[in-house]
Design a protein around this motif. Structure first.
Motif, short mmCIF file in Angstrom:
data_model
loop_
_atom_site.label_atom_id
_atom_site.label_comp_id
_atom_site.label_asym_id
_atom_site.label_seq_id
_atom_site.Cartn_x
_atom_site.Cartn_y
_atom_site.Cartn_z
N ARG A 46 -20.22 -21.31 5.74
CA ARG A 46 -20.84 -20.15 5.11
C ARG A 46 -21.02 -19.00 6.11
O ARG A 46 -20.82 -17.85 5.78
N ARG A 47 -21.38 -19.36 7.34
CA ARG A 47 -21.50 -18.33 8.38
C ARG A 47 -20.16 -17.65 8.62
O ARG A 47 -20.07 -16.42 8.69
N ALA A 80 -19.11 -13.66 7.67
CA ALA A 80 -18.52 -12.74 8.65
C ALA A 80 -17.17 -12.24 8.16
O ALA A 80 -16.85 -11.06 8.28
N LEU A 81 -16.39 -13.13 7.55
CA LEU A 81 -15.04 -12.74 7.13
C LEU A 81 -15.10 -11.76 5.96
O LEU A 81 -14.34 -10.79 5.92
N VAL A 82 -15.99 -12.02 5.00
CA VAL A 82 -16.04 -11.15 3.82
C VAL A 82 -16.98 -9.97 4.02
O VAL A 82 -17.29 -9.27 3.06
N ALA A 118 -22.39 -6.58 17.68
CA ALA A 118 -21.17 -7.37 17.54
C ALA A 118 -20.77 -7.54 16.08
O ALA A 118 -19.58 -7.51 15.75
N ALA A 119 -21.77 -7.73 15.20
CA ALA A 119 -21.44 -7.94 13.79
C ALA A 119 -20.75 -6.70 13.21
O ALA A 119 -19.77 -6.82 12.47
N ALA A 120 -21.25 -5.52 13.57
CA ALA A 120 -20.62 -4.29 13.08
C ALA A 120 -19.21 -4.15 13.63
O ALA A 120 -18.30 -3.71 12.93
N ALA A 121 -19.05 -4.55 14.89
CA ALA A 121 -17.71 -4.46 15.50
C ALA A 121 -16.74 -5.39 14.79
O ALA A 121 -15.58 -5.03 14.55
N TYR A 176 -24.15 -13.89 14.18
CA TYR A 176 -24.09 -14.61 12.91
C TYR A 176 -24.92 -15.89 12.94
O TYR A 176 -24.75 -16.77 12.09
N GLY A 177 -25.78 -16.01 13.94
CA GLY A 177 -26.69 -17.16 13.99
C GLY A 177 -26.00 -18.48 14.23
O GLY A 177 -26.51 -19.53 13.85
#
Lengths: 177, 283
Positions: free
Chosen positions: A15-16, A20-22, A102-105, B54-55
């Motif tokens: 799920r993680r 991140a992918l979607v 990082a998530a935004a990148a 992402y934890g």
């Protein structure tokens, strides 16, 4: 320990990876996670009825992540066909995601680079497993990984896609004594 | 002597894809080359940043053969999981993941050292047994139905995962479940002030897929009921387990395996009682 136990235990990891992918679309992610897990259940059941050693040689965990990637590609293609553009692309990055870090990148990466990077970094697949999951040669996977890492580094350093001076370039050759 | 080193090798090292011998050689080269060391540190930092965003656990090479009690979703076992994962990861990197030649066997230690190692290994094994089976915790062999219910609860009720099909009315949930399970599963109908149905979803069960109904109690805490169709299961009274901040009750009967799971005993007991007292679903 049965293989069902193994990949059910990693539902959180799937799920993680899916989120991140979607790009944090939780509804799409949950649908695809459930579909990938159910596909795997059916596959498991069919393999139990007719064991296929060759087919079962590939790690089950990598197969679930690969199935998620395939389902998401299909989802993007279907969306694109419905919109009538005729191309093969996701929509723009959602505005709610336009924060730094990082998530935004990762969100700003194109799909082919994002899926390669996330399969290796978040899902923990080896380069060879990631290449197999994406159905591409190993060299192409490593090249995508290099480009993805360079873009993420540039984004995290400057907030834009341009790499800052002095930052290690991704696909380069170096002379080492 | 000069040799070419490309980014692929750096990435292979950072992503733990090198065989043990290659890894040692790379580390030796890194000791002599501060620039290479800096580059590796930067890519490792980037990996950590992405995982943290992402934890995910610091090491994505999570072993999957440890069972649900050390699942990363288990709050009570989070500190234990990385320590337990190290050993299989090392074994994996040395055996199945190694593409190169096997490493040379270590020299045989002296007798005294061997005895000390044996004692240390025995102590570690005993400590491991105590940790793996704490007093009052789950015993081995575990109930697979409870395990499946625990995994579904942690994945779909304990977290803020959206409901796949939102419904407050059991009949509406049943109409949706009919399409998912070809009429094999229905949502139990009961009237209660304690628990309110908020939705349903499909979840992996013990041996096949299962329906997972999510309820909310008066405090707003979520409780889940997993219903898995099973061919002719033996009737079984509720078996209870408390693990990792979750309380579960699992029972079988009338062609179904059922698991009620929640954060504490009261709402789980209430859900289990209501579900058992509800009219049996027609298959």
């Amino acid at each position: 320990m049965s293989s069902i136990r193994e990949w059910c235990d990693d539902a959180g990891g799937l799920r993680r990876f899916g989120l991140a992918l979607v790009r944090d679309d939780r509804f799409v992610c949950d649908d695809l996670c459930a579909a990938a897990l159910v596909d795997q259940l059916f596959r498991q059941a069919s393999l139990t009825l007719a064991p296929d050693r060759r087919a079962d040689a590939r790690p089950t965990r990598a197969r679930v992540f690969a199935q998620f990637v395939r389902l998401y590609r299909r989802h993007v293609r279907r969306l694109d066909a419905e919109e009538g553009d005729g191309g093969w692309a996701e929509g723009p990055v959602p505005s709610r995601c336009a924060n730094g870090g990082a998530a935004a990148a990762v969100r700003a990466l194109p799909l082919d680079l994002r899926e390669t990077l996330l399969l290796v970094v978040l899902a923990g697949l080896t380069h060879a497993e990631a290449a197999e999951a994406l159905d591409i040669p190993l060299a192409v996977a490593v090249g995508r990984l290099a480009r993805a890492r360079a873009r993420v580094a540039a984004f995290m350093a400057t907030g834009s896609a341009r790499a800052p001076a002095g930052w290690p370039r991704a696909a380069h050759l170096r002379i080492v004594k | 002597m000069k040799r070419r080193l490309d980014a692929a090798e750096v990435f292979a090292y950072v992503d733990n894809c090198l065989a043990p011998a290659e890894r040692r050689a790379f580390e030796a080269r890194m000791r002599d080359d501060p620039e290479l060391k800096r580059e590796v540190a930067q890519w490792e930092a980037q990996n950590c940043a992405i995982r943290a965003a992402y934890g995910a656990p610091a090491s994505a090479r999570a072993a999957l053969d440890l069972g649900a009690s050390v699942n990363e979703n288990a709050p009570g076992r989070k500190a234990l999981a990385p320590a337990l994962r190290r050993a299989p990861a090392a074994r994996e990197s040395g055996e199945s993941r190694a593409k190169g030649p096997p490493a040379a066997p270590p020299a045989r230690p002296a007798v005294g050292r061997r005895v000390a190692r044996s004692l240390a290994a025995a102590a570690a094994f005993a400590a491991g047994l105590l940790i793996a089976a704490p007093p009052g915790g789950a015993t081995w062999p575990r109930d697979p139905l409870l395990d499946a219910g625990l995994a579904a609860y942690r994945a779909f009720a304990a977290s803020s995962v959206p409901i796949e099909f939102a419904a407050a009315d059991p009949d509406a949930a049943t109409r949706w479940l009919v399409t998912q399970f070809a009429g094999a599963v229905v949502a139990p109908r009961f009237a209660s002030d304690e628990l309110q149905l908020i939705g349903a979803r499909v979840a992996p069960g013990m041996a096949t897929r299962a329906a997972f109904l999510v309820y909310e109690d008066r405090l707003g805490e979520r409780v889940g009921l997993m219903i898995e169709p099973i061919d002719a299961p033996p009737a079984k009274k509720p078996a209870w387990r408390e693990t990792g901040g979750a309380t579960l009750a699992a029972w079988m009967g009338a062609g179904f395996g059922l698991v009620a799971a929640g954060p504490s005993r009261e709402p789980v007991a209430a859900l289990a009682r209501l579900a058992r007292e509800a009219p049996p679903p027609a298959r």
